[in-house]
Scaffold this motif. Structure first.
Motif, PDB file in Angstrom:
ATOM      1  N   SER A 227       9.253  41.838 -53.913  1.00  0.00           N
ATOM      2  CA  SER A 227      10.083  40.663 -54.146  1.00  0.00           C
ATOM      3  C   SER A 227       9.309  39.390 -53.810  1.00  0.00           C
ATOM      4  CB  SER A 227      11.345  40.738 -53.289  1.00  0.00           C
ATOM      5  OG  SER A 227      12.139  39.581 -53.478  1.00  0.00           O
ATOM      6  N   GLY A 228       9.222  38.478 -54.768  1.00  0.00           N
ATOM      7  CA  GLY A 228       8.533  37.219 -54.555  1.00  0.00           C
ATOM      8  C   GLY A 228       7.029  37.263 -54.705  1.00  0.00           C
ATOM      9  N   VAL A 229       6.457  38.431 -55.004  1.00  0.00           N
ATOM     10  CA  VAL A 229       5.004  38.497 -55.233  1.00  0.00           C
ATOM     11  C   VAL A 229       4.661  37.581 -56.407  1.00  0.00           C
ATOM     12  CG1 VAL A 229       3.133  39.986 -56.048  1.00  0.00           C
ATOM     13  CG2 VAL A 229       4.668  40.785 -54.246  1.00  0.00           C
ATOM     14  N   PRO A 230       3.649  36.724 -56.284  1.00  0.00           N
ATOM     15  CA  PRO A 230       3.347  35.752 -57.347  1.00  0.00           C
ATOM     16  C   PRO A 230       2.984  36.404 -58.675  1.00  0.00           C
ATOM     17  CG  PRO A 230       2.176  35.215 -55.309  1.00  0.00           C
ATOM     18  CD  PRO A 230       2.753  36.584 -55.130  1.00  0.00           C
ATOM     19  N   TYR A 231       3.322  35.693 -59.759  1.00  0.00           N
ATOM     20  CA  TYR A 231       2.881  36.123 -61.079  1.00  0.00           C
ATOM     21  C   TYR A 231       1.419  35.752 -61.251  1.00  0.00           C
ATOM     22  CZ  TYR A 231       2.417  36.779 -66.078  1.00  0.00           C
ATOM     23  OH  TYR A 231       2.003  37.218 -67.305  1.00  0.00           O
ATOM     24  N   ILE A 232       0.597  36.738 -61.567  1.00  0.00           N
ATOM     25  CA  ILE A 232      -0.814  36.518 -61.881  1.00  0.00           C
ATOM     26  C   ILE A 232      -1.163  37.331 -63.126  1.00  0.00           C
ATOM     27  CG2 ILE A 232      -3.208  36.868 -61.140  1.00  0.00           C
ATOM     28  CD1 ILE A 232      -2.388  36.409 -58.306  1.00  0.00           C
ATOM     29  N   TRP A 233      -1.624  36.648 -64.150  1.00  0.00           N
ATOM     30  CA  TRP A 233      -2.013  37.337 -65.391  1.00  0.00           C
ATOM     31  C   TRP A 233      -3.092  38.377 -65.097  1.00  0.00           C
ATOM     32  CZ3 TRP A 233      -0.459  37.748 -70.320  1.00  0.00           C
ATOM     33  CH2 TRP A 233      -1.350  38.282 -71.246  1.00  0.00           C
ATOM     34  N   MET A 297      20.911  45.176 -63.761  1.00  0.00           N
ATOM     35  CA  MET A 297      19.861  44.311 -63.222  1.00  0.00           C
ATOM     36  C   MET A 297      18.469  44.865 -63.531  1.00  0.00           C
ATOM     37  SD  MET A 297      21.894  42.106 -61.724  1.00  0.00           S
ATOM     38  CE  MET A 297      20.967  41.164 -60.528  1.00  0.00           C
ATOM     39  N   ILE A 298      17.525  43.948 -63.696  1.00  0.00           N
ATOM     40  CA  ILE A 298      16.120  44.304 -63.875  1.00  0.00           C
ATOM     41  C   ILE A 298      15.271  43.550 -62.848  1.00  0.00           C
ATOM     42  CG2 ILE A 298      16.256  44.863 -66.333  1.00  0.00           C
ATOM     43  CD1 ILE A 298      15.112  42.022 -66.888  1.00  0.00           C
ATOM     44  N   ALA A 299      14.172  44.163 -62.451  1.00  0.00           N
ATOM     45  CA  ALA A 299      13.156  43.494 -61.635  1.00  0.00           C
ATOM     46  C   ALA A 299      11.927  43.323 -62.512  1.00  0.00           C
ATOM     47  CB  ALA A 299      12.821  44.315 -60.397  1.00  0.00           C
ATOM     48  N   HIS A 300      11.347  42.129 -62.477  1.00  0.00           N
ATOM     49  CA  HIS A 300      10.186  41.888 -63.345  1.00  0.00           C
ATOM     50  C   HIS A 300       9.373  40.725 -62.825  1.00  0.00           C
ATOM     51  CE1 HIS A 300      12.507  38.723 -65.912  1.00  0.00           C
ATOM     52  NE2 HIS A 300      13.232  39.034 -64.865  1.00  0.00           N
ATOM     53  N   SER A 301       8.071  40.791 -63.079  1.00  0.00           N
ATOM     54  CA  SER A 301       7.187  39.677 -62.775  1.00  0.00           C
ATOM     55  C   SER A 301       7.174  38.759 -63.987  1.00  0.00           C
ATOM     56  CB  SER A 301       5.773  40.173 -62.463  1.00  0.00           C
ATOM     57  OG  SER A 301       4.947  39.109 -62.060  1.00  0.00           O
ATOM     58  N   TYR A 305      10.000  32.219 -63.228  1.00  0.00           N
ATOM     59  CA  TYR A 305      10.183  32.006 -61.793  1.00  0.00           C
ATOM     60  C   TYR A 305       8.884  32.258 -61.012  1.00  0.00           C
ATOM     61  CZ  TYR A 305      15.147  31.700 -62.771  1.00  0.00           C
ATOM     62  OH  TYR A 305      16.370  31.301 -63.259  1.00  0.00           O
ATOM     63  N   SER A 306       7.786  32.389 -61.745  1.00  0.00           N
ATOM     64  CA  SER A 306       6.439  32.465 -61.162  1.00  0.00           C
ATOM     65  C   SER A 306       6.239  33.626 -60.203  1.00  0.00           C
ATOM     66  CB  SER A 306       6.093  31.151 -60.441  1.00  0.00           C
ATOM     67  OG  SER A 306       6.160  30.062 -61.329  1.00  0.00           O
ATOM     68  N   GLY A 307       6.941  34.735 -60.450  1.00  0.00           N
ATOM     69  CA  GLY A 307       6.755  35.886 -59.584  1.00  0.00           C
ATOM     70  C   GLY A 307       7.727  36.995 -59.901  1.00  0.00           C
ATOM     71  N   VAL A 308       7.809  37.984 -59.009  1.00  0.00           N
ATOM     72  CA  VAL A 308       8.700  39.120 -59.188  1.00  0.00           C
ATOM     73  C   VAL A 308      10.092  38.720 -58.725  1.00  0.00           C
ATOM     74  CG1 VAL A 308       9.185  41.499 -58.562  1.00  0.00           C
ATOM     75  CG2 VAL A 308       6.807  40.753 -58.852  1.00  0.00           C
ATOM     76  N   THR A 309      11.036  38.738 -59.656  1.00  0.00           N
ATOM     77  CA  THR A 309      12.417  38.362 -59.372  1.00  0.00           C
ATOM     78  C   THR A 309      13.355  39.360 -60.034  1.00  0.00           C
ATOM     79  OG1 THR A 309      12.501  36.892 -61.304  1.00  0.00           O
ATOM     80  CG2 THR A 309      11.865  35.904 -59.197  1.00  0.00           C
ATOM     81  N   VAL A 310      14.643  39.195 -59.767  1.00  0.00           N
ATOM     82  CA  VAL A 310      15.681  40.053 -60.333  1.00  0.00           C
ATOM     83  C   VAL A 310      16.512  39.233 -61.319  1.00  0.00           C
ATOM     84  CG1 VAL A 310      17.788  41.346 -59.813  1.00  0.00           C
ATOM     85  CG2 VAL A 310      15.774  41.581 -58.347  1.00  0.00           C
ATOM     86  N   ASP A 318      22.536  32.501 -66.719  1.00  0.00           N
ATOM     87  CA  ASP A 318      21.830  31.276 -67.126  1.00  0.00           C
ATOM     88  C   ASP A 318      21.171  31.504 -68.479  1.00  0.00           C
ATOM     89  OD1 ASP A 318      19.469  32.750 -66.655  1.00  0.00           O
ATOM     90  OD2 ASP A 318      19.253  31.947 -64.628  1.00  0.00           O
ATOM     91  N   ALA A 319      20.522  30.464 -68.973  1.00  0.00           N
ATOM     92  CA  ALA A 319      19.928  30.521 -70.307  1.00  0.00           C
ATOM     93  C   ALA A 319      18.801  31.542 -70.383  1.00  0.00           C
ATOM     94  CB  ALA A 319      19.412  29.138 -70.699  1.00  0.00           C
ATOM     95  N   TYR A 320      18.055  31.694 -69.289  1.00  0.00           N
ATOM     96  CA  TYR A 320      16.944  32.647 -69.310  1.00  0.00           C
ATOM     97  C   TYR A 320      17.464  34.074 -69.431  1.00  0.00           C
ATOM     98  CZ  TYR A 320      12.785  35.238 -67.830  1.00  0.00           C
ATOM     99  OH  TYR A 320      11.733  36.120 -67.757  1.00  0.00           O
ATOM    100  N   GLU A 321      18.482  34.421 -68.647  1.00  0.00           N
ATOM    101  CA  GLU A 321      19.041  35.763 -68.724  1.00  0.00           C
ATOM    102  C   GLU A 321      19.699  36.004 -70.079  1.00  0.00           C
ATOM    103  OE1 GLU A 321      19.882  36.628 -63.991  1.00  0.00           O
ATOM    104  OE2 GLU A 321      21.564  36.112 -65.287  1.00  0.00           O
TER     105      GLU A 321
END
Length: 339
Positions: A227-233, A297-301, A305-310, A318-321
């Motif tokens: 949870s919260g691990v940064p998104y890195i390509w 629910m899904i978990a994804h980087s 949100y620049s990281g791993v979120t739910v 919201d619009a993203y979901e």
């Protein structure tokens, strides 16, 4: 044989090899003296056999001069263990090149070409090829590698764990990410000795799990750790991860190998319906993948949100979901009998 016929045969051979992500080759087909001359290098003996078998089936007269890259490498250096916390696999042999993949401590590669700065490698787990920093590699022979692989494997179970180099005052401690592969000896009550082909380290037993993690017992724990691990390509660790790096590492922690990239994972998984989704299934979107965690629910980087979120894809807030719900391309399941 005319040039058009040669072009068709060359295209068939390249299709037989497969895409560049998982294959490293420099190959030419030259028509001379009524024969096709196979010239160049590929990354495995299996590819050489597949190409020659194909040409024999087509009853094409050829001379095979294909070689494997490792034929130019001493047997003692044809494989390597990753001995840095993370090892970026890059598209080209330079620091500023794109990160396309990432390996972590204790994972293995076959060695294709060696240089002082960057070495061309093939990930033995996913087949991904690219350029790794040479200083991150501990080289050895296939027999030495098999000694490690045939032993008892353990994993780092915490988000990060420090290891200390033994008999060295000049080396910094290394903080390993979750899932790092450990080959342990001389286990005591409080710590273990961790070995690589050339080095020894000390690690506290509180940070180690013997064998792989258990899905029922550790699924939620892994999600919390990421949870919260940064998104890195190109990332695939608790230091930073992209979407398919996260889903691939999740399955790796359970001892299950799946392909590296989202499109490869989508092709690899078996389709299920939305009503059939269970924890651990994968949900695919254009160029993106997420892990289903239950209750819609899904978990994804993700970059939003620049990281791993739910996210909630069945009851968007919201619009993203809402976008995610409307852009699903597949619900996929990793089936062990398909592996």
């Amino acid at each position: 044989m005319n040039s058009k016929e040669l072009t068709i045969i060359e295209a068939d051979v390249l299709n037989l090899i497969g895409e560049r992500r998982n294959n490293f080759y420099k190959l030419s087909l030259i028509h001379r003296d009524g024969k096709i001359h196979l010239v160049g290098f590929v990354d495995s003996e299996e590819i050489v056999e597949n190409i020659t078998d194909f040409l024999k089936e087509k009853k094409i007269d050829f001379i095979n001069s294909l070689k494997c890259y490792h034929s130019n490498i001493p047997e003692s250096e044809r494989f390597a263990m990753i001995v840095s916390a993370t090892c970026d696999i890059r598209k080209d042999d330079r620091f500023r090149s794109e990160r396309t993949h990432q390996l972590i401590f204790g994972e293995w590669v076959s060695v294709l070409e060696i240089s002082n700065t960057y070495t061309t490698v093939k990930d033995l787990k996913t087949g991904y090829v690219g350029y790794a920093a040479t200083k991150s590699l501990d080289f050895c022979s296939v027999d030495r590698m098999q000694e490690f692989l045939s032993g008892v494997k353990s994993l780092v179970k915490s988000r990060f764990s420090k290891i200390e180099r033994i008999k060295s005052r000049n080396e910094n401690d290394i903080w390993l990410p979750m899932g790092s592969k450990l080959y342990l000896e001389n286990i005591s009550e409080n710590y273990s000795i961790l070995k690589t082909p050339s080095y020894e380290y000390r690690i506290g037993n509180d940070n180690v799990i013997n064998g792989y993690m258990n899905f029922e017992e550790h699924f939620e724990y892994i999600l919390d750790s990421y949870s919260g691990v940064p998104y890195i390509w190109g990332g695939s660790s608790t230091y930073g991860t992209d979407c398919s790096g996260f889903s691939g590492r999740l399955y790796d922690l359970f001892g299950i190998n799946i392909p590296r990239d989202a499109d490869q994972q989508e092709s690899f998984t078996r389709s299920v319906t939305a009503d059939e989704l269970t924890k651990g299934d994968l949900v695919f979107f254009p160029g993106h993948v997420a892990v289903y965690i239950g209750n819609g629910m899904i978990a994804h980087s993700n970059t939003s949100y620049s990281g791993v979120t739910v996210s909630n894809i069945f009851n968007p807030s919201d619009a993203y979901e809402e976008y995610l719900l409307n852009s699903v391309t597949k619900y996929g399941r990793v089936v062990l009998e398909d592996i």
